[in-house]
Scaffold this active site. Structure first.
Site, PDB file in Angstrom:
ATOM      1  N   SER A  60     -28.824  43.260  18.649  1.00 14.84           N
ATOM      2  CA  SER A  60     -29.897  42.807  19.551  1.00 14.84           C
ATOM      3  C   SER A  60     -29.358  42.506  20.948  1.00 14.84           C
ATOM      4  O   SER A  60     -28.234  42.032  21.106  1.00 14.84           O
ATOM      5  CB  SER A  60     -30.529  41.534  18.971  1.00 14.84           C
ATOM      6  OG  SER A  60     -31.309  40.867  19.945  1.00 14.84           O
ATOM      7  N   TYR A 102     -34.043  44.991  25.460  1.00 13.59           N
ATOM      8  CA  TYR A 102     -35.283  44.531  26.074  1.00 13.59           C
ATOM      9  C   TYR A 102     -35.209  44.891  27.549  1.00 13.59           C
ATOM     10  O   TYR A 102     -34.161  44.713  28.184  1.00 13.59           O
ATOM     11  CB  TYR A 102     -35.422  43.009  25.950  1.00 13.59           C
ATOM     12  CG  TYR A 102     -35.911  42.542  24.598  1.00 13.59           C
ATOM     13  CD1 TYR A 102     -37.149  42.958  24.106  1.00 13.59           C
ATOM     14  CD2 TYR A 102     -35.161  41.664  23.829  1.00 13.59           C
ATOM     15  CE1 TYR A 102     -37.616  42.513  22.874  1.00 13.59           C
ATOM     16  CE2 TYR A 102     -35.628  41.210  22.598  1.00 13.59           C
ATOM     17  CZ  TYR A 102     -36.852  41.638  22.127  1.00 13.59           C
ATOM     18  OH  TYR A 102     -37.312  41.201  20.914  1.00 13.59           O
ATOM     19  N   THR A 142     -37.376  48.023  22.530  1.00 16.61           N
ATOM     20  CA  THR A 142     -38.452  47.315  21.826  1.00 16.61           C
ATOM     21  C   THR A 142     -39.678  47.284  22.730  1.00 16.61           C
ATOM     22  O   THR A 142     -39.625  46.766  23.843  1.00 16.61           O
ATOM     23  CB  THR A 142     -37.990  45.896  21.454  1.00 16.61           C
ATOM     24  OG1 THR A 142     -36.866  46.029  20.585  1.00 16.61           O
ATOM     25  CG2 THR A 142     -39.088  45.120  20.742  1.00 16.61           C
ATOM     26  N   LYS A 160     -39.056  51.006  19.401  1.00 14.45           N
ATOM     27  CA  LYS A 160     -39.320  50.116  18.255  1.00 14.45           C
ATOM     28  C   LYS A 160     -40.590  49.322  18.504  1.00 14.45           C
ATOM     29  O   LYS A 160     -40.726  48.672  19.554  1.00 14.45           O
ATOM     30  CB  LYS A 160     -38.138  49.157  18.069  1.00 14.45           C
ATOM     31  CG  LYS A 160     -38.365  48.070  17.023  1.00 14.45           C
ATOM     32  CD  LYS A 160     -37.088  47.309  16.739  1.00 14.45           C
ATOM     33  CE  LYS A 160     -37.272  46.261  15.667  1.00 14.45           C
ATOM     34  NZ  LYS A 160     -37.921  45.036  16.151  1.00 14.45           N
ATOM     35  N   HIS A 200     -42.675  43.940  14.301  1.00 17.43           N
ATOM     36  CA  HIS A 200     -41.693  42.926  14.709  1.00 17.43           C
ATOM     37  C   HIS A 200     -41.609  41.853  13.611  1.00 17.43           C
ATOM     38  O   HIS A 200     -41.427  40.656  13.885  1.00 17.43           O
ATOM     39  CB  HIS A 200     -42.098  42.297  16.041  1.00 17.43           C
ATOM     40  CG  HIS A 200     -40.955  41.859  16.926  1.00 17.43           C
ATOM     41  ND1 HIS A 200     -40.621  42.493  18.089  1.00 17.43           N
ATOM     42  CD2 HIS A 200     -40.068  40.836  16.809  1.00 17.43           C
ATOM     43  CE1 HIS A 200     -39.600  41.869  18.669  1.00 17.43           C
ATOM     44  NE2 HIS A 200     -39.236  40.863  17.902  1.00 17.43           N
TER      45      HIS A 200
END
Ligand SMILES: Cc1cc2nc3c(=O)[nH]c(=O)nc-3n(C[C@H](O)[C@H](O)[C@H](O)COP(=O)(O)O)c2cc1C
Length: 385
Positions: free
Chosen positions: A118, A141, A167, A244, A268
């Protein structure tokens, strides 16, 4: 009347499955941390529905097939994996164990599974890459300050990551009421290790009624990022892009047209928009729309080898698991994560044998019967959250 369930495990026995790991983790973690991981947004309808969707499908096993060798190995974006289960990107693994992401990625390497790290890892992406022996993707992100995203992309490429997962379901963080009630904030020894320290402001001073992570996302996530900006990301890197959080055929078609290599069908984990179609139910339309242009993965609620089989029968190339990995990490560090992943692998192989499907390329919708009844009871029923 109590629904019939699998026999309850004595809590002193070693955990046998993700649910057991969750029960064991619950006793070890502070309540706000447990809730941050376990919880969802709004009424947590999607959180429950993602699970229930798997239970609505029953299996149609075929008999008298040679299943003396079952082969769960496959490839993801051209790289071999030992079985089609990877680790979903999750923030701050050090919340549950001091070894954090290093332990997680090592465990995945041991069993030959994909890890998606992440943006909000508590270990730097370079350290994660050094500990990795299996395939490794980075979740990104898109931040308001685009140079931050650009730098993450360049660092990922330099460190040897093989794909970038963007994402797309989090232009802002949804209200997660457990975190609001708990006034969730990061403990002082944990930080977003991939970001500069000026990003830490506000992560540590919480109060009841607010979550510092939500406030942080509101400040930094770029809610103006659109399809048109994907070209900018493409211009930064030759790495394959995976989106995603796609739940519709329309978005899948658009992504495929723009040369996106992979899609992760995802709610999510019920932590963003509450009340969506469950990920498993969105999967067939996304697979049909993407055709052979994108590899399609799915996540949310995968807890058993039979769940993996069902997702693959509906067209997924692989699944990702989130929370079970953190429960394993909380209970027994690297060894716990390895056990969670190995259990899913072994259960998948067993399910392949018992359904008469020794090869993944024989999995198709004819394996499934969709019931209109209530979902059958699962071990989830035994313990309300
Ligand atoms: C504690 C936690 C942190 C997460 N952090 C991220 C993240 O940083 N980026 C992201 O794309 N998804 C994140 N997710 C969502 C997961 O990638 C995944 O979609 C979801 O957890 C899958 O559902 P499951 O937990 O039921 O397996 C997070 C999920 C959890 C539980």
């Amino acid at each position: 009347m109590t629904a019939p369930t699998a026999a309850r495990t004595d809590r002193t026995e070693p955990p046998l499955n993700p649910r057991d790991f969750e029960a064991a983790a619950r006793t070890r973690l502070d309540r706000p941390v447990f809730d941050y991981i376990a919880g969802g947004s709004g009424d947590e309808v999607t959180l429950r529905e993602d699970r229930a969707a798997y239970a609505r499908y029953r299996l149609r096993p075929r008999a008298l097939v040679d299943v003396s060798r079952c082969e769960p190995a496959t490839t993801l974006l051209g790289r071999p994996v030992a079985f089609p289960v990877g680790i979903a990107p999750m923030a701050y693994h050090q919340l549950v164990h001091p070894d954090g992401e290093t332990a997680t990625v090592r465990a995945a390497g041991t069993v030959g599974a994909l890890t998606v790290a992440s943006t909000f890892a508590s270990t730097s992406l370079e350290e994660i890459a050094r500990a990795a022996t299996g395939p490794l993707w980075l979740q990104v992100y898109v931040m308001r300050r685009r140079e931050i995203t650009a730098s993450l992309v360049r660092r990922a490429e330099a460190a040897g990551y093989q794909a970038l997962v963007i994402t797309v379901d989090t232009p802002r963080m949804a209200r997660r009421e457990r975190d609001l009630r708990n006034g969730f904030r990061l403990p002082p020894h944990i930080r977003p290790a991939n970001l500069d320290e000026d990003h830490d402001t506000g992560l540590y001073q919480g109060r009841a009624g607010s979550s510092t992570l939500a406030a942080h996302a509101a400040r930094h996530h770029d809610a103006a990022f659109t399809w048109d900006d994907l070209a900018w990301l493409r211009s930064l890197t030759g790495l394959p892009l995976v989106l995603k959080g796609v739940l519709t055929a329309e978005d899948a078609r658009r992504a495929a047209t723009l040369g996106v290599a992979g899609l992760i069908v995802s709610t999510h984990g019920g932590r963003q928009l509450d009340g969506t179609v469950p990920a498993l139910e969105a999967l067939p339309e996304v697979v049909a729309a993407a055709g052979d242009r994108c590899e399609v993965l799915v996540d949310g609620g995968v807890r058993r080898g039979t769940d993996v089989l069902k997702a693959l029968a509906l067209g997924a190339r692989a699944v990702l698991v989130g929370r079970p990995v953190l429960w394993g990490l909380a209970v027994d560090g690297e060894a716990g994560v390895e056990r969670v992943l190995a259990t899913l692998r072994d259960e998948l192989e067993e399910a392949m044998a018992l359904t008469g499907r020794p090869r993944l390329d024989t999995l198709a919708p004819d394996l499934l019967h969709r019931s209109t009844d209530r979902p059958y009871p699962t071990t989830d029923d035994r313990e309300p959250a």
